[in-house]
Design an enzyme around this catalytic site. Structure first.
Site: not given
Length: 226
Positions: A22-23, A26
């Site tokens: 997820h990170e 980004h």
């Protein structure tokens, strides 16, 4: 392997993977659109060690699991993004914000599709792999749905700030420093207060649970598991 260690292994592993990807997503999308902040800090990486927050990624989920909490939650070190450095700050901010939840949905689809491969897993490991895949499906969908709540600094809040007219986006953006307090209020404190008066004020959690269940069912249908 005792039950406690088994439970930790089938929950923490998929949680670490879900949060890490997820990170990293980004950071990768931010780099693609012109912001090198995360790239320069080595955060555009799928190496969990670059994203793990000792308390948020490991200790807190373990405490919740061992205390038989009805929910499992965790977080990683947020990837730094300088939205002003993006080529088109408002539109690119939306893409950067969506990257995390979209990656979680992709991981959920992969986990669900992998159920079909369990027949090729050695019998003594099949149950452990199956539990990891099941939890990976659930965790990734929960992260995606939860993060799309329209409250900054959650991804949904940043999407809303990027898409709403400035007259509405500006006051919503100013809520970001208080976003986590707002979430604690509506998800924990408000239901607790309502229970003191015999009222069910756990509306947001109910909506999240219903939406999560619907998305999981859709993923199972798409991957031929229904």
């Amino acid at each position: 392997m005792n039950t406690t260690l088994y439970d930790v292994s089938v929950w923490v592993i998929p949680l670490v993977i879900a949060i890490t990807f997820h990170e990293a997503a980004h950071g990768f999308v931010a780099h693609h659109f012109g912001d090198n902040t995360a790239w320069d800090q080595g955060r555009v990486s799928f190496n969990p060690l670059r994203h793990i927050d000792p308390f948020g990624t490991l200790i807190m989920p373990a405490i919740l699991l061992l205390s038989h909490s009805p929910f499992l939650f965790g977080y990683a070190k947020p990837v730094p993004v300088n939205f002003r450095a993006l080529n088109n700050p408002r539109l690119d901010m939306v893409c950067v914000a969506l990257a995390g939840p979209a990656t979680n949905i992709a991981l959920a689809l992969i986990a669900a599709a992998a159920f079909h491969l369990l027949t090729y897993v050695p019998e003594n490991a099949a149950q452990w792999v199956a539990d990891n895949l099941k939890n990976a499906l659930v965790i990734n969908v929960i992260l995606a749905i939860f993060n799309m709540m329209p409250i900054p600094p959650l991804d949904g809040g940043r999407v809303a700030v990027g898409l709403l007219p400035r007259v509405l986006a500006a006051p919503l953006a100013r809520l970001e420093p208080y976003g986590m307090l707002i979430l604690i209020g509506i998800l924990i404190l408000l239901p607790l207060a309502g229970s003191q008066f015999g009222l069910n004020l756990d509306v947001i959690s109910a909506i999240l649970r219903t939406t999560t269940g619907y998305v999981i069912q859709c993923i199972l249908v798409v991957t031929g598991n229904s």
